[in-house]
Design a protein around this motif. Sequence first.
Motif, PDB file in Angstrom:
ATOM      1  N   ILE A 168      -1.100 -10.932  -0.327  1.00 22.24           N
ATOM      2  CA  ILE A 168      -1.937  -9.810   0.084  1.00 22.24           C
ATOM      3  C   ILE A 168      -1.028  -8.742   0.695  1.00 22.24           C
ATOM      4  O   ILE A 168      -0.782  -8.746   1.910  1.00 22.24           O
ATOM      5  CB  ILE A 168      -3.032 -10.223   1.092  1.00 22.24           C
ATOM      6  CG1 ILE A 168      -3.852 -11.397   0.531  1.00 22.24           C
ATOM      7  CG2 ILE A 168      -3.947  -9.046   1.408  1.00 22.24           C
ATOM      8  CD1 ILE A 168      -4.968 -11.863   1.446  1.00 22.24           C
ATOM      9  N   PRO A 169      -0.480  -7.832  -0.113  1.00 24.60           N
ATOM     10  CA  PRO A 169       0.330  -6.746   0.445  1.00 24.60           C
ATOM     11  C   PRO A 169      -0.528  -5.884   1.374  1.00 24.60           C
ATOM     12  O   PRO A 169      -1.629  -5.480   1.013  1.00 24.60           O
ATOM     13  CB  PRO A 169       0.782  -5.967  -0.792  1.00 24.60           C
ATOM     14  CG  PRO A 169       0.629  -6.929  -1.926  1.00 24.60           C
ATOM     15  CD  PRO A 169      -0.554  -7.781  -1.570  1.00 24.60           C
ATOM     16  N   TYR A 170       0.002  -5.613   2.552  1.00 19.66           N
ATOM     17  CA  TYR A 170      -0.749  -4.883   3.575  1.00 19.66           C
ATOM     18  C   TYR A 170       0.181  -3.843   4.172  1.00 19.66           C
ATOM     19  O   TYR A 170       1.357  -4.128   4.439  1.00 19.66           O
ATOM     20  CB  TYR A 170      -1.238  -5.880   4.633  1.00 19.66           C
ATOM     21  CG  TYR A 170      -2.103  -5.317   5.730  1.00 19.66           C
ATOM     22  CD1 TYR A 170      -3.141  -4.434   5.449  1.00 19.66           C
ATOM     23  CD2 TYR A 170      -1.904  -5.705   7.049  1.00 19.66           C
ATOM     24  CE1 TYR A 170      -3.947  -3.949   6.462  1.00 19.66           C
ATOM     25  CE2 TYR A 170      -2.705  -5.228   8.064  1.00 19.66           C
ATOM     26  CZ  TYR A 170      -3.725  -4.347   7.771  1.00 19.66           C
ATOM     27  OH  TYR A 170      -4.529  -3.860   8.777  1.00 19.66           O
ATOM     28  N   ALA A 178       9.335 -10.011   3.002  1.00 20.14           N
ATOM     29  CA  ALA A 178       8.259 -11.011   3.000  1.00 20.14           C
ATOM     30  C   ALA A 178       7.770 -11.277   1.587  1.00 20.14           C
ATOM     31  O   ALA A 178       7.439 -12.405   1.228  1.00 20.14           O
ATOM     32  CB  ALA A 178       7.097 -10.531   3.877  1.00 20.14           C
ATOM     33  N   THR A 179       7.720 -10.217   0.768  1.00 15.50           N
ATOM     34  CA  THR A 179       7.305 -10.386  -0.623  1.00 15.50           C
ATOM     35  C   THR A 179       8.287 -11.276  -1.372  1.00 15.50           C
ATOM     36  O   THR A 179       7.895 -12.180  -2.109  1.00 15.50           O
ATOM     37  CB  THR A 179       7.222  -9.014  -1.317  1.00 15.50           C
ATOM     38  OG1 THR A 179       6.357  -8.157  -0.582  1.00 15.50           O
ATOM     39  CG2 THR A 179       6.690  -9.163  -2.737  1.00 15.50           C
ATOM     40  N   ARG A 180       9.563 -11.031  -1.171  1.00 15.07           N
ATOM     41  CA  ARG A 180      10.589 -11.840  -1.849  1.00 15.07           C
ATOM     42  C   ARG A 180      10.498 -13.298  -1.422  1.00 15.07           C
ATOM     43  O   ARG A 180      10.614 -14.213  -2.251  1.00 15.07           O
ATOM     44  CB  ARG A 180      11.977 -11.294  -1.547  1.00 15.07           C
ATOM     45  CG  ARG A 180      12.236  -9.888  -2.087  1.00 15.07           C
ATOM     46  CD  ARG A 180      13.694  -9.514  -1.931  1.00 15.07           C
ATOM     47  NE  ARG A 180      13.905  -8.103  -2.241  1.00 15.07           N
ATOM     48  CZ  ARG A 180      13.971  -7.144  -1.334  1.00 15.07           C
ATOM     49  NH1 ARG A 180      13.845  -7.437  -0.050  1.00 15.07           N
ATOM     50  NH2 ARG A 180      14.169  -5.887  -1.698  1.00 15.07           N
ATOM     51  N   GLU A 181      10.295 -13.531  -0.142  1.00 14.50           N
ATOM     52  CA  GLU A 181      10.198 -14.899   0.353  1.00 14.50           C
ATOM     53  C   GLU A 181       9.023 -15.632  -0.287  1.00 14.50           C
ATOM     54  O   GLU A 181       9.138 -16.802  -0.668  1.00 14.50           O
ATOM     55  CB  GLU A 181      10.041 -14.895   1.871  1.00 14.50           C
ATOM     56  CG  GLU A 181      11.278 -14.435   2.623  1.00 14.50           C
ATOM     57  CD  GLU A 181      11.012 -14.299   4.113  1.00 14.50           C
ATOM     58  OE1 GLU A 181       9.897 -14.647   4.547  1.00 14.50           O
ATOM     59  OE2 GLU A 181      11.921 -13.850   4.835  1.00 14.50           O
ATOM     60  N   ALA A 182       7.881 -14.937  -0.403  1.00 11.77           N
ATOM     61  CA  ALA A 182       6.703 -15.569  -0.994  1.00 11.77           C
ATOM     62  C   ALA A 182       6.910 -15.844  -2.471  1.00 11.77           C
ATOM     63  O   ALA A 182       6.559 -16.916  -2.974  1.00 11.77           O
ATOM     64  CB  ALA A 182       5.482 -14.679  -0.782  1.00 11.77           C
TER      65      ALA A 182
END
Length: 235
Positions: A168-170, A178-182
């Motif tokens: 959920i990009p916020y 954080a996106t890369r980690e997920a």
Amino acid sequence: MYHFFVPEAGEGPVLSITGPDVNHIRNVLRMKPGERIVISNGADRDFYCVITEIRPDEVLAEVLPEAVEESELPARLVLFQGLPKGDKMEFIIQKAVELGAWKVVPVAMKRSVVKLDEKKQRSRIPRWNGIAESTAKQSGRRVIPEVTTVKSFREALELAESMDLILIPYENERGMEATREALEELRPGMTAGIFIGPEGGFDAAEIEAARTRGGRGRSASDGAFCGRRRPDWRR
């Protein structure tokens, strides 16, 4: 190479193409017997075929023994899209299918301006699925991505519970790291749900609701980027 969908593909050595595709083959593409095409069953199999006969209401094609190169992403991506204004949803569906989305779920979010009652959905949903199918043909997809009926945010979260990863990009989250980690958690065969808000973005209560159902992220006041692998997702 032109691409067509036949649900019965794989059940015999000769496949029958019917419906609007017949006119497209005969009168638009002006194809002839002997030309090669790709036929998919719309779910999990592709076949190279050669047209053997073109009739007024049917096109027959023989299945060839050659294997078709894989055209789908190794992981299944489900787009949970907040309802946008106007006809933007049509463009979003087109691009999502081109990029490999496995399913598109329209979501009525708190900041969505557009409201679709059952009557409006009866006209929009078939049109949206038609766009998904035509885009899948043009893109050489093996799968025809489904566009579901409009869900509430709560219903969307319930659908997401069975998925391996939820994103959920916020706007207040801590950046692309954080996106890369997920995304590093995503493996072939897994299913990921990606929530995208409408023009007005997510309401803070929606982000908090996602977190209370097992999402991962910081407090709502600091922003959130929620993601969760299925074994740890809880109500």
